[in-house]
Design a protein around this motif. Structure first.
Motif, PDB file in Angstrom:
ATOM      1  N   THR A  88       0.849  -1.187   0.000  1.00 42.51           N
ATOM      2  CA  THR A  88       0.000   0.000   0.000  1.00 42.51           C
ATOM      3  C   THR A  88       0.885   1.237   0.000  1.00 42.51           C
ATOM      4  O   THR A  88       1.891   1.288   0.702  1.00 42.51           O
ATOM      5  CB  THR A  88      -0.922   0.012   1.232  1.00 42.51           C
ATOM      6  N   ALA A  89       0.498   2.236  -0.797  1.00 40.08           N
ATOM      7  CA  ALA A  89       1.239   3.494  -0.869  1.00 40.08           C
ATOM      8  C   ALA A  89       0.279   4.661  -0.671  1.00 40.08           C
ATOM      9  O   ALA A  89      -0.921   4.555  -0.938  1.00 40.08           O
ATOM     10  CB  ALA A  89       1.927   3.624  -2.222  1.00 40.08           C
ATOM     11  N   GLN A  90       0.838   5.762  -0.206  1.00 37.51           N
ATOM     12  CA  GLN A  90       0.084   7.003  -0.105  1.00 37.51           C
ATOM     13  C   GLN A  90       0.721   8.025  -1.037  1.00 37.51           C
ATOM     14  O   GLN A  90       1.942   8.198  -1.039  1.00 37.51           O
ATOM     15  CB  GLN A  90       0.083   7.537   1.323  1.00 37.51           C
ATOM     16  N   HIS A 120       6.358  -1.746  -9.168  1.00 33.81           N
ATOM     17  CA  HIS A 120       6.651  -2.331  -7.856  1.00 33.81           C
ATOM     18  C   HIS A 120       5.460  -3.092  -7.280  1.00 33.81           C
ATOM     19  O   HIS A 120       5.456  -3.452  -6.116  1.00 33.81           O
ATOM     20  CB  HIS A 120       7.158  -1.247  -6.908  1.00 33.81           C
ATOM     21  N   LEU A 121       4.462  -3.326  -8.119  1.00 36.86           N
ATOM     22  CA  LEU A 121       3.312  -4.186  -7.799  1.00 36.86           C
ATOM     23  C   LEU A 121       2.570  -3.776  -6.532  1.00 36.86           C
ATOM     24  O   LEU A 121       2.143  -4.621  -5.733  1.00 36.86           O
ATOM     25  CB  LEU A 121       3.758  -5.646  -7.719  1.00 36.86           C
ATOM     26  N   TYR A 122       2.404  -2.469  -6.358  1.00 37.44           N
ATOM     27  CA  TYR A 122       1.568  -2.022  -5.247  1.00 37.44           C
ATOM     28  C   TYR A 122       0.143  -2.470  -5.517  1.00 37.44           C
ATOM     29  O   TYR A 122      -0.333  -2.437  -6.646  1.00 37.44           O
ATOM     30  CB  TYR A 122       1.618  -0.493  -5.100  1.00 37.44           C
ATOM     31  N   GLN A 123      -0.546  -2.893  -4.479  1.00 37.34           N
ATOM     32  CA  GLN A 123      -1.927  -3.349  -4.595  1.00 37.34           C
ATOM     33  C   GLN A 123      -2.922  -2.211  -4.371  1.00 37.34           C
ATOM     34  O   GLN A 123      -4.000  -2.218  -4.952  1.00 37.34           O
ATOM     35  CB  GLN A 123      -2.206  -4.459  -3.573  1.00 37.34           C
ATOM     36  N   LYS A 124      -2.546  -1.264  -3.508  1.00 39.19           N
ATOM     37  CA  LYS A 124      -3.468  -0.185  -3.149  1.00 39.19           C
ATOM     38  C   LYS A 124      -2.703   1.137  -3.019  1.00 39.19           C
ATOM     39  O   LYS A 124      -1.553   1.152  -2.581  1.00 39.19           O
ATOM     40  CB  LYS A 124      -4.155  -0.479  -1.815  1.00 39.19           C
ATOM     41  N   GLU A 143      -7.211   7.605 -13.932  1.00 42.85           N
ATOM     42  CA  GLU A 143      -6.294   6.495 -13.679  1.00 42.85           C
ATOM     43  C   GLU A 143      -6.951   5.377 -12.887  1.00 42.85           C
ATOM     44  O   GLU A 143      -6.317   4.380 -12.565  1.00 42.85           O
ATOM     45  CB  GLU A 143      -5.053   7.033 -12.947  1.00 42.85           C
ATOM     46  N   GLY A 144      -8.228   5.517 -12.547  1.00 42.46           N
ATOM     47  CA  GLY A 144      -8.940   4.447 -11.854  1.00 42.46           C
ATOM     48  C   GLY A 144      -9.117   4.659 -10.367  1.00 42.46           C
ATOM     49  O   GLY A 144      -9.619   3.774  -9.667  1.00 42.46           O
ATOM     50  N   PHE A 145      -8.737   5.811  -9.850  1.00 40.73           N
ATOM     51  CA  PHE A 145      -9.010   6.121  -8.443  1.00 40.73           C
ATOM     52  C   PHE A 145     -10.503   6.387  -8.306  1.00 40.73           C
ATOM     53  O   PHE A 145     -11.164   6.820  -9.243  1.00 40.73           O
ATOM     54  CB  PHE A 145      -8.253   7.384  -8.011  1.00 40.73           C
ATOM     55  N   TYR A 146     -11.016   6.137  -7.112  1.00 36.66           N
ATOM     56  CA  TYR A 146     -12.414   6.439  -6.834  1.00 36.66           C
ATOM     57  C   TYR A 146     -12.517   7.163  -5.500  1.00 36.66           C
ATOM     58  O   TYR A 146     -11.671   6.975  -4.607  1.00 36.66           O
ATOM     59  CB  TYR A 146     -13.283   5.175  -6.842  1.00 36.66           C
ATOM     60  N   LEU A 147     -13.523   8.004  -5.391  1.00 33.85           N
ATOM     61  CA  LEU A 147     -13.759   8.753  -4.166  1.00 33.85           C
ATOM     62  C   LEU A 147     -14.301   7.797  -3.113  1.00 33.85           C
ATOM     63  O   LEU A 147     -15.352   7.192  -3.297  1.00 33.85           O
ATOM     64  CB  LEU A 147     -14.744   9.895  -4.430  1.00 33.85           C
ATOM     65  N   HIS A 166      -9.090   6.328  -3.440  1.00 29.94           N
ATOM     66  CA  HIS A 166      -8.439   5.012  -3.407  1.00 29.94           C
ATOM     67  C   HIS A 166      -8.203   4.520  -4.827  1.00 29.94           C
ATOM     68  O   HIS A 166      -8.966   4.826  -5.738  1.00 29.94           O
ATOM     69  CB  HIS A 166      -9.333   3.983  -2.706  1.00 29.94           C
ATOM     70  N   TRP A 167      -7.170   3.715  -4.960  1.00 30.32           N
ATOM     71  CA  TRP A 167      -6.876   2.983  -6.201  1.00 30.32           C
ATOM     72  C   TRP A 167      -6.468   1.582  -5.786  1.00 30.32           C
ATOM     73  O   TRP A 167      -5.760   1.409  -4.786  1.00 30.32           O
ATOM     74  CB  TRP A 167      -5.738   3.649  -6.959  1.00 30.32           C
ATOM     75  N   GLU A 168      -6.935   0.597  -6.532  1.00 27.35           N
ATOM     76  CA  GLU A 168      -6.550  -0.784  -6.268  1.00 27.35           C
ATOM     77  C   GLU A 168      -6.092  -1.411  -7.562  1.00 27.35           C
ATOM     78  O   GLU A 168      -6.659  -1.150  -8.628  1.00 27.35           O
ATOM     79  CB  GLU A 168      -7.720  -1.572  -5.679  1.00 27.35           C
ATOM     80  N   LEU A 169      -5.070  -2.249  -7.468  1.00 25.80           N
ATOM     81  CA  LEU A 169      -4.568  -2.960  -8.636  1.00 25.80           C
ATOM     82  C   LEU A 169      -5.694  -3.807  -9.211  1.00 25.80           C
ATOM     83  O   LEU A 169      -6.322  -4.584  -8.477  1.00 25.80           O
ATOM     84  CB  LEU A 169      -3.390  -3.863  -8.241  1.00 25.80           C
ATOM     85  N   PRO A 170      -5.978  -3.631 -10.494  1.00 25.29           N
ATOM     86  CA  PRO A 170      -7.050  -4.433 -11.082  1.00 25.29           C
ATOM     87  C   PRO A 170      -6.745  -5.926 -10.997  1.00 25.29           C
ATOM     88  O   PRO A 170      -5.590  -6.339 -11.100  1.00 25.29           O
ATOM     89  CB  PRO A 170      -7.089  -3.974 -12.541  1.00 25.29           C
ATOM     90  N   GLU A 171      -7.797  -6.695 -10.776  1.00 21.87           N
ATOM     91  CA  GLU A 171      -7.652  -8.142 -10.736  1.00 21.87           C
ATOM     92  C   GLU A 171      -7.268  -8.656 -12.125  1.00 21.87           C
ATOM     93  O   GLU A 171      -7.778  -8.149 -13.132  1.00 21.87           O
ATOM     94  CB  GLU A 171      -8.965  -8.801 -10.298  1.00 21.87           C
TER      95      GLU A 171
END
Length: 176
Positions: A88-90, A120-124, A143-147, A166-171
Motif C-alpha cells: 500500500t502506498a500514499q 513495484h506491484l503495489y496493490q493499493k 487512472e482508476g481512483f475512486y472517491l 483510493h486505487w486498487e490494482l485491477p484483478e
C-alpha cells in the motif's frame, strides 16, 4: 538516483532525490500556492511542514519516492510516494507552480508515480485532497481512483471538504 529530461519540457529536470534547499522550498511552495489560490491559512503550511519533515526524516530509500521537477534550479512541481507497508502506498505533496499548471507537468509527474506503482506491484494507493482541487481529481479518476470518503473540515483556516481517493490494482483477467 534518477535525473531525467523529458522532451515535452526540455527546460525541466526531474530528480528523485533531495538537493540542498528542496525541503524548505517544497514546504514554501505549498504554503504560498494554497494561500494564493484557495485562501488556506498558516495551519495548512504548518501541517505540510510537520508531515513533510516526518516524510524526509523517515524516508526509506528503495520504498519511499519523490519526483521533483526543476527549471533553472527552481522547483516547478513535485509528487511523493510514501510506502505504508502491505503493498500500500500514499500519494502526497503533489503540486505544480502556476506557470506550469495546465501544461502537462502535473500529468507527467503523476505518470511517473503510477509507473512506479505498477512496476513495484503495489496493490493499493490512497490520497487525501480537497474538493476544490478538481484538475488533480480528474487525473486520479482517469487512472482508476475512486472517491472513498468525504468530510467537512476547517483545519486549514477555511471551511472545505476533504476527500479520500483510493486505487486498487485491477484483478487479472483469468477468463482468457
Amino acid at each position: 538516483m534518477l535525473s531525467l529530461k523529458n522532451p515535452s519540457f526540455p527546460e525541466i529536470h526531474i530528480n528523485n532525490h533531495f538537493e540542498p534547499g528542496d525541503i524548505g522550498a517544497i514546504i514554501e511552495l505549498h504554503g504560498r500556492l494554497y494561500h494564493a489560490n484557495f485562501g488556506f491559512g498558516l495551519g495548512f503550511e504548518q501541517y505540510v511542514a510537520h508531515t513533510f519533515a516526518e516524510f524526509v526524516c523517515h524516508f526509506q530509500e528503495g520504498k519511499d519516492q519523490i519526483w521533483i521537477a526543476k527549471a533553472n534550479g527552481h522547483i516547478k512541481g513535485c509528487i511523493a510516494l510514501i510506502d505504508r507497508g502491505n503493498k500500500t502506498a500514499q500519494l502526497r505533496y503533489f503540486i505544480t507552480t502556476a506557470d506550469y499548471r495546465g501544461r502537462g507537468l502535473g500529468k507527467l509527474l503523476f505518470d511517473f508515480f503510477m509507473q512506479h506503482i505498477r512496476a513495484h506491484l503495489y496493490q493499493k494507493v490512497y490520497l487525501w485532497t480537497t474538493e476544490n482541487l478538481k484538475a488533480a481529481a480528474h487525473l486520479y479518476v482517469q487512472e482508476g481512483f475512486y472517491l472513498a470518503e468525504q468530510r467537512e473540515s476547517d483545519t486549514f483556516g477555511i471551511p472545505l471538504i476533504e476527500q479520500k481517493y483510493h486505487w486498487e490494482l485491477p484483478e487479472p483477467d483469468n477468463t482468457k
